[in-house]
Design a protein around this motif. Structure first.
Motif, mmCIF file in Angstrom:
data_model
loop_
_atom_site.group_PDB
_atom_site.id
_atom_site.type_symbol
_atom_site.label_atom_id
_atom_site.label_comp_id
_atom_site.label_asym_id
_atom_site.label_seq_id
_atom_site.Cartn_x
_atom_site.Cartn_y
_atom_site.Cartn_z
ATOM 1 N N LEU A 120 0.812 -1.216 0.000
ATOM 2 C CA LEU A 120 0.000 0.000 0.000
ATOM 3 C C LEU A 120 0.845 1.265 0.000
ATOM 4 C CD1 LEU A 120 -2.959 -0.782 2.447
ATOM 5 C CD2 LEU A 120 -3.079 -0.399 -0.026
ATOM 6 N N ASP A 121 1.934 1.264 0.767
ATOM 7 C CA ASP A 121 2.702 2.489 0.984
ATOM 8 C C ASP A 121 4.092 2.453 0.358
ATOM 9 O OD1 ASP A 121 0.689 3.783 2.710
ATOM 10 O OD2 ASP A 121 1.168 2.151 4.086
ATOM 11 N N SER A 122 4.324 1.536 -0.564
ATOM 12 C CA SER A 122 5.658 1.403 -1.152
ATOM 13 C C SER A 122 5.987 2.578 -2.067
ATOM 14 C CB SER A 122 5.749 0.108 -1.957
ATOM 15 O OG SER A 122 5.493 -1.014 -1.149
ATOM 16 N N ALA A 123 7.248 3.004 -2.032
ATOM 17 C CA ALA A 123 7.737 3.992 -2.992
ATOM 18 C C ALA A 123 7.882 3.307 -4.355
ATOM 19 C CB ALA A 123 9.084 4.541 -2.529
ATOM 20 N N ILE A 124 8.014 4.110 -5.403
ATOM 21 C CA ILE A 124 8.102 3.562 -6.757
ATOM 22 C C ILE A 124 9.268 2.578 -6.889
ATOM 23 C CG2 ILE A 124 8.555 4.136 -9.166
ATOM 24 C CD1 ILE A 124 5.767 4.872 -8.305
ATOM 25 N N GLY A 125 10.406 2.945 -6.340
ATOM 26 C CA GLY A 125 11.566 2.062 -6.433
ATOM 27 C C GLY A 125 11.328 0.737 -5.737
ATOM 28 N N GLU A 126 10.655 0.778 -4.596
ATOM 29 C CA GLU A 126 10.365 -0.450 -3.867
ATOM 30 C C GLU A 126 9.380 -1.314 -4.650
ATOM 31 O OE1 GLU A 126 10.405 -3.462 -1.119
ATOM 32 O OE2 GLU A 126 11.799 -1.786 -1.398
ATOM 33 N N ARG A 127 8.419 -0.689 -5.309
ATOM 34 C CA ARG A 127 7.479 -1.460 -6.141
ATOM 35 C C ARG A 127 8.247 -2.176 -7.258
ATOM 36 N NH1 ARG A 127 2.469 -0.304 -4.473
ATOM 37 N NH2 ARG A 127 2.049 1.759 -3.579
ATOM 38 N N LEU A 128 9.213 -1.476 -7.834
ATOM 39 C CA LEU A 128 10.006 -2.083 -8.896
ATOM 40 C C LEU A 128 10.846 -3.245 -8.350
ATOM 41 C CD1 LEU A 128 10.847 -2.131 -11.815
ATOM 42 C CD2 LEU A 128 12.454 -0.260 -11.361
ATOM 43 N N ARG A 129 11.406 -3.071 -7.164
ATOM 44 C CA ARG A 129 12.176 -4.155 -6.545
ATOM 45 C C ARG A 129 11.312 -5.402 -6.352
ATOM 46 N NH1 ARG A 129 13.505 -3.965 -1.691
ATOM 47 N NH2 ARG A 129 15.455 -5.119 -1.723
ATOM 48 N N ARG A 130 10.056 -5.211 -6.007
ATOM 49 C CA ARG A 130 9.191 -6.339 -5.681
ATOM 50 C C ARG A 130 8.695 -7.102 -6.914
ATOM 51 N NH1 ARG A 130 5.669 -4.521 -0.281
ATOM 52 N NH2 ARG A 130 7.452 -3.629 0.839
ATOM 53 N N VAL A 131 8.856 -6.523 -8.078
ATOM 54 C CA VAL A 131 8.484 -7.262 -9.297
ATOM 55 C C VAL A 131 9.719 -7.778 -10.025
ATOM 56 C CG1 VAL A 131 6.324 -5.986 -9.583
ATOM 57 C CG2 VAL A 131 8.379 -5.204 -10.792
ATOM 58 N N ARG A 132 10.875 -7.658 -9.409
ATOM 59 C CA ARG A 132 12.113 -8.111 -10.042
ATOM 60 C C ARG A 132 12.050 -9.563 -10.506
ATOM 61 N NH1 ARG A 132 18.295 -6.741 -8.289
ATOM 62 N NH2 ARG A 132 19.310 -7.982 -9.929
ATOM 63 N N PRO A 133 11.451 -10.477 -9.740
ATOM 64 C CA PRO A 133 11.399 -11.883 -10.208
ATOM 65 C C PRO A 133 10.714 -12.042 -11.563
ATOM 66 C CG PRO A 133 10.825 -11.749 -7.881
ATOM 67 C CD PRO A 133 10.892 -10.343 -8.389
ATOM 68 N N TYR A 134 9.842 -11.106 -11.904
ATOM 69 C CA TYR A 134 9.116 -11.209 -13.170
ATOM 70 C C TYR A 134 9.871 -10.546 -14.321
ATOM 71 C CZ TYR A 134 5.607 -12.234 -9.666
ATOM 72 O OH TYR A 134 4.932 -12.775 -8.590
ATOM 73 N N LEU A 135 11.062 -10.018 -14.013
ATOM 74 C CA LEU A 135 11.878 -9.353 -15.027
ATOM 75 C C LEU A 135 13.168 -10.112 -15.319
ATOM 76 C CD1 LEU A 135 11.419 -5.666 -13.809
ATOM 77 C CD2 LEU A 135 10.577 -6.603 -15.967
ATOM 78 N N GLU A 136 13.289 -11.302 -14.764
ATOM 79 C CA GLU A 136 14.490 -12.095 -15.017
ATOM 80 C C GLU A 136 14.610 -12.389 -16.511
ATOM 81 O OE1 GLU A 136 16.939 -12.798 -13.002
ATOM 82 O OE2 GLU A 136 15.884 -11.662 -11.448
ATOM 83 N N GLY A 137 15.824 -12.192 -17.027
ATOM 84 C CA GLY A 137 16.073 -12.419 -18.444
ATOM 85 C C GLY A 137 15.793 -11.216 -19.323
ATOM 86 N N GLU A 138 15.217 -10.164 -18.741
ATOM 87 C CA GLU A 138 14.923 -8.946 -19.498
ATOM 88 C C GLU A 138 16.105 -7.983 -19.377
ATOM 89 O OE1 GLU A 138 11.934 -8.195 -21.285
ATOM 90 O OE2 GLU A 138 11.668 -10.343 -21.001
#
Length: 259
Positions: free
Chosen positions: A101-119
């Motif tokens: 709910l309260d994550s900063a933009i950078g933290e949101r990006l960190r939390r989707v890192r597993p879905y960016l593997e290989g990109e």
């Protein structure tokens, strides 16, 4: 390329206390802002989306789970069945991720890192700004630049004036901020995978990762002088909605392919 969309903020400037819809779900015409942003990327062939959810996640999930193609596409009804003449999202891949709910933009990006593997390279956006910028050119210039990240920059959009004043109070010059040699963050990013390593826990994409790269001369600014319109406030969203209804839709590049 995958497209990461930050659509989990509270959007306080858009809310009046009674409207609980998250900002990306505010309507421009018959569809929400988020849909317009996604259609922009899909127009350029980027249809693999990762939605960073937070506040109002249920509204975003429900919109896509109950999506009605007939709202924005022509169709034929025959013998009790509907035949769509074209579709919006049938070939999209959308990953829904709760990023807090309260994550900063950078933290949101960190939390989707597993879905960016290989990109090696991916796209990112605040999901509340519309533009007619040529995305292919934006990506090409980033690639040629050799930078680790790129952000679209636009002239200041504010209507206020800047005052050049002497210590004694004498005003030397008054200039509209839009005429000054300044650029602001336009909210459209092309990012290398390296950016993910520069994000501290709880950090911000621009202040932390992009700021560090700028200090190293490894951040590219794509200057766009064409249409660019945020929807941070009710007034801005209403202006976009009025433009849509009057047929002035420069951000809807996909309409040209059907003209």
């Amino acid at each position: 390329m995958k497209v990461v969309l930050f659509c989990g903020g509270y959007g306080m400037r858009m809310r009046d206390g009674s409207d609980m819809l998250p900002k990306p779900m505010q309507l421009v015409g018959p569809r929400p802002l988020l849909w317009h942003v996604m259609r922009y990327y899909a127009h350029f062939g980027h249809k693999d989306f990762i939605l960073c959810l937070g506040y109002g996640a249920e509204h975003i999930k429900n919109f896509f789970l109950t999506y009605q193609e007939s709202v924005s596409n022509d169709f034929v009804m025959r013998d009790g069945s509907v035949e769509l003449l074209r579709t919006d999202i049938s070939d999209w891949s959308i990953t829904f991720v709760d990023t807090g709910l309260d994550s900063a933009i950078g933290e949101r990006l960190r939390r989707v890192r597993p879905y960016l593997e290989g990109e090696q390279t991916f796209l990112a956006n605040y999901a509340d700004v519309l533009t007619d910028a040529p995305l292919d050119d934006m990506i090409e210039r980033f690639t040629v630049s050799g930078a680790a990240a790129s952000m679209m920059v636009v002239p200041p959009q504010q209507s206020f004036h800047c005052v050049d004043i002497k210590p004694n109070g004498e005003v030397k010059e008054i200039r509209p901020v839009s005429s000054m040699p300044l650029w602001e963050n336009g909210g459209y990013f092309v990012l290398s995978h390296e950016v993910l390593d520069l994000l501290p826990e709880g950090g911000d994409l621009v202040a932390d990762a992009c700021g560090r790269l700028a200090g190293q001369g490894r951040l590219y600014g794509y200057q766009h002088l064409g249409f660019w319109k945020p929807a941070d406030t009710f007034k801005e969203r209403a202006e976009l909605d009025a433009a849509y209804r009057s047929g002035i839709r420069p951000w809807m590049l996909w309409e040209k392919q059907y003209a």
